[in-house]
Write a protein that holds these residues in place. Structure first.
Motif, PDB file in Angstrom:
ATOM      1  N   ILE A 161       0.834  -1.207   0.000  1.00 38.62           N
ATOM      2  CA  ILE A 161       0.000   0.000   0.000  1.00 38.62           C
ATOM      3  C   ILE A 161       0.865   1.251   0.000  1.00 38.62           C
ATOM      4  O   ILE A 161       0.730   2.125  -0.867  1.00 38.62           O
ATOM      5  CB  ILE A 161      -0.957  -0.028   1.206  1.00 38.62           C
ATOM      6  N   ALA A 162       1.772   1.360   0.961  1.00 37.08           N
ATOM      7  CA  ALA A 162       2.649   2.531   1.011  1.00 37.08           C
ATOM      8  C   ALA A 162       3.636   2.523  -0.138  1.00 37.08           C
ATOM      9  O   ALA A 162       3.922   3.571  -0.735  1.00 37.08           O
ATOM     10  CB  ALA A 162       3.381   2.580   2.354  1.00 37.08           C
ATOM     11  N   ARG A 163       4.158   1.347  -0.476  1.00 33.57           N
ATOM     12  CA  ARG A 163       5.136   1.265  -1.569  1.00 33.57           C
ATOM     13  C   ARG A 163       4.551   1.767  -2.885  1.00 33.57           C
ATOM     14  O   ARG A 163       5.226   2.445  -3.663  1.00 33.57           O
ATOM     15  CB  ARG A 163       5.611  -0.176  -1.734  1.00 33.57           C
ATOM     16  N   SER A 164       3.309   1.403  -3.143  1.00 34.71           N
ATOM     17  CA  SER A 164       2.697   1.805  -4.411  1.00 34.71           C
ATOM     18  C   SER A 164       2.586   3.321  -4.501  1.00 34.71           C
ATOM     19  O   SER A 164       2.826   3.906  -5.575  1.00 34.71           O
ATOM     20  CB  SER A 164       1.312   1.163  -4.554  1.00 34.71           C
ATOM     21  N   TYR A 165       2.235   3.966  -3.392  1.00 37.77           N
ATOM     22  CA  TYR A 165       2.124   5.429  -3.429  1.00 37.77           C
ATOM     23  C   TYR A 165       3.473   6.068  -3.711  1.00 37.77           C
ATOM     24  O   TYR A 165       3.601   6.913  -4.615  1.00 37.77           O
ATOM     25  CB  TYR A 165       1.568   5.954  -2.107  1.00 37.77           C
ATOM     26  N   PHE A 166       4.484   5.700  -2.939  1.00 32.92           N
ATOM     27  CA  PHE A 166       5.782   6.359  -3.087  1.00 32.92           C
ATOM     28  C   PHE A 166       6.426   6.035  -4.434  1.00 32.92           C
ATOM     29  O   PHE A 166       7.109   6.884  -5.021  1.00 32.92           O
ATOM     30  CB  PHE A 166       6.701   5.963  -1.934  1.00 32.92           C
ATOM     31  N   LEU A 167       6.210   4.830  -4.940  1.00 32.60           N
ATOM     32  CA  LEU A 167       6.750   4.475  -6.245  1.00 32.60           C
ATOM     33  C   LEU A 167       6.169   5.385  -7.328  1.00 32.60           C
ATOM     34  O   LEU A 167       6.908   5.955  -8.152  1.00 32.60           O
ATOM     35  CB  LEU A 167       6.425   3.013  -6.546  1.00 32.60           C
ATOM     36  N   VAL A 168       4.858   5.550  -7.334  1.00 30.74           N
ATOM     37  CA  VAL A 168       4.206   6.400  -8.335  1.00 30.74           C
ATOM     38  C   VAL A 168       4.537   7.864  -8.095  1.00 30.74           C
ATOM     39  O   VAL A 168       4.803   8.622  -9.040  1.00 30.74           O
ATOM     40  CB  VAL A 168       2.680   6.165  -8.306  1.00 30.74           C
ATOM     41  N   PHE A 169       4.550   8.287  -6.844  1.00 31.00           N
ATOM     42  CA  PHE A 169       4.786   9.700  -6.511  1.00 31.00           C
ATOM     43  C   PHE A 169       6.165  10.153  -6.977  1.00 31.00           C
ATOM     44  O   PHE A 169       6.299  11.170  -7.686  1.00 31.00           O
ATOM     45  CB  PHE A 169       4.632   9.882  -5.000  1.00 31.00           C
ATOM     46  N   PHE A 170       7.197   9.411  -6.613  1.00 29.37           N
ATOM     47  CA  PHE A 170       8.555   9.833  -6.981  1.00 29.37           C
ATOM     48  C   PHE A 170       8.817   9.625  -8.474  1.00 29.37           C
ATOM     49  O   PHE A 170       9.584  10.385  -9.082  1.00 29.37           O
ATOM     50  CB  PHE A 170       9.588   9.104  -6.136  1.00 29.37           C
ATOM     51  N   ALA A 171       8.192   8.619  -9.075  1.00 32.58           N
ATOM     52  CA  ALA A 171       8.319   8.439 -10.521  1.00 32.58           C
ATOM     53  C   ALA A 171       7.701   9.624 -11.256  1.00 32.58           C
ATOM     54  O   ALA A 171       8.246  10.091 -12.277  1.00 32.58           O
ATOM     55  CB  ALA A 171       7.652   7.133 -10.951  1.00 32.58           C
TER      56      ALA A 171
END
Length: 511
Positions: free
Chosen positions: A413-423
């Motif tokens: 859940i958290a990984r998906s947000y940060f992956l998309v956000f920083f990308a």
């Protein structure tokens, strides 16, 4: 007012807005979504009947007994959420002071005790995002407290700037070739019409995040380190008592709920907080909703856990001034009053607030671009890339969180947000601002449109089936996601058109 004074206020408004605008965009966008916290929890879970009556009490009792047997240290402070708005089955929460970790316990259908992080769900993640922007919880909360103070300063300076033309331009929305004038009008209209709510958000946000830090000067300089003792009577239903060291059995959950609801007529108990369970001085505090025409609709009853004696009962009209103010600010901040219509109003105000901060950055960019040359200043391109990456990255990241909650293990859940956000931020710096904005808006549209599909795959129930069976939580979330996906698609098309046909001397031009 003198022109020099207005320029000072304009400078303050501009730089305070730039310093806090992108963080506030994240806070408002995530906050708009968490207004529907109970509906989101209903969307995440597969269809399951909510326990009620004796069955709910029996399941709650079994959960408490099992947790206390396997985690005896939880007897010092255990919260039991009864079946209802918090979920179809009971759940228990324990904060481990030694490790600083909160744990959540639920009894699975086979009778096994399932233990998970207390704040590991996707709703909790979006809620934390609202207060921390993804930073560590303590640091992020304190940072947002400071941002709320800057936010209040931006509101004051904005009102001073707009006051001279308030009546003339309040409802002006001049559309035409002057794009800057259109965005300026939209920014001013949204800001002024929603000003009372923004004042509430700024004030309550600062109090809820750094309220105790704001009291520090009074604690140490005025009350000689005794202020918390003075305020304890205002913020607690009953004063804390030390354990007696005498073992006494605790009354059953059903009996505690019955006595609490009898002590405060009209209250429907939703949770119980156990303190020093098994001790003669152990206490249980029951919290629940009370249907009254007041801003705060919650009451509390403190019982002796062993004897069931009522220590104190407080309804909304009986709250001390401090508790009434704090509970009132919480209610105003989250929109927990006025029913479903107020939730929708807060949702729209949250999205409008996010637009306010995004449009403020666009106005800064537009005011500083070179109108007679294609090449634009580096600072203008930098702010444009940051604004696009952070704001649209947040939107896309939140949609990715929904997909992860429905399809992937909780750890993603958290990984998906940060992956998309920083990308998204990286993409905004790699591409030109116009292309990055167009492409990231398409990403937002696609990820948001995929939410109903992910929910269907994860739960086995599509939106039409949910409509047929009266699963209104799923219908609400899925239809809102589709409407927002269409809005992002239209914005992407408009951005592309602006890049092709708009002023070529702009960071938003494709040529």
């Amino acid at each position: 007012m003198k022109a020099a004074t207005l320029r000072i206020f304009l400078s303050v408004h501009t730089w305070v807005g730039l310093a806090s605008g992108m963080l506030l965009f994240i806070a408002f966008y995530a906050g708009a979504i968490t207004v529907f916290v109970h509906e989101l929890q209903g969307w995440e879970r597969p269809a399951q009947a909510t326990l009620s009556g004796p069955e709910a009490m029996a399941a709650s009792q079994a959960l408490v007994d099992r947790v206390l047997r396997e985690q005896p240290q939880a007897a010092h402070g255990l919260t039991l959420s009864l079946p209802g708005d918090h979920g179809p089955r009971p759940s228990a929460y324990w904060y481990d002071g030694a490790t600083g970790v909160q744990h959540k316990f639920v009894l699975e259908e086979g009778g096994d005790l399932h233990r998970s992080p207390g704040r590991g769900g996707f709703v909790e993640f979006i809620y934390d995002l609202h207060f921390t922007a993804g930073l560590p919880r303590t640091v992020g909360s304190y940072l947002f407290g400071v941002v709320c103070i800057l936010y209040g300063l931006a509101l004051v300076s904005g009102v001073v700037i707009y006051a001279p033309v308030f009546l003339k331009d309040l409802f002006a929305l001049r559309m035409g070739r002057n794009i800057k004038r259109f965005w300026q009008d939209a920014h001013n209209v949204v800001g002024m019409l929603s000003l009372p709510f923004h004042i509430i958000f700024a004030w309550s946000g600062a109090v809820l995040t750094i309220g105790f830090l704001m009291l520090a000067p009074f604690q140490f300089l005025v009350f000689e380190n005794k202020l918390m003792t003075v305020l304890e009577r205002d913020f607690e239903i009953a004063p804390h008592v030390e354990p007696a060291g005498i073992v006494r059995p605790t009354l059953p959950v059903a009996e505690l709920v019955r006595r609490a609801e009898r002590a405060l007529p009209g209250m429907h108990a939703e949770s119980l907080f156990y303190h020093d369970v098994g001790d003669a001085n152990g206490r249980v505090t029951a919290y629940g909703a009370i249907a009254q025409r007041r801003l705060n609709g919650f009451g509390g009853v403190v019982l002796n856990a062993a004897t069931g004696e009522v220590v104190n009962a407080l309804g909304p009209k009986d709250f001390q001034p401090g508790m009434a103010m704090l509970r009132g600010l919480q209610t105003l901040h989250y929109g927990n009053f006025g029913g479903f219509a107020m939730k929708w109003l807060y949702f729209l105000l949250g999205l409008a607030g996010a637009f306010l901060f995004y449009s403020g950055n666009l106005l800064w960019i537009e005011a500083r671009r070179k109108r007679r040359q294609v090449a634009q200043p580096r600072r203008t391109r930098l702010v444009a890339a940051l604004s696009i990456g952070v704001c649209l990255g947040c939107v896309a990241g939140v949609s990715a969180v929904f997909l992860a909650a429905a399809l992937l293990p909780q750890a993603w859940i958290a990984r998906s947000y940060f992956l998309v956000f920083f990308a998204a931020i990286a993409w905004a710096f790699v591409r030109s601002p116009a292309r990055a904005a167009h492409e990231l808006l398409w990403l937002c549209a696609l990820l948001t449109a995929a939410i109903p599909l992910a929910g269907w795959i994860g739960s086995g129930e599509h939106v039409f089936g949910a409509l047929l069976h009266g699963r209104w939580n799923r219908v609400l979330v899925d239809t809102t996601a589709l409407a927002m996906a269409i809005a992002f698609w239209r914005m992407a098309v408009t951005t592309l058109s602006r890049g092709r046909t708009g002023d070529p001397n702009s960071v938003w031009a494709l040529r």
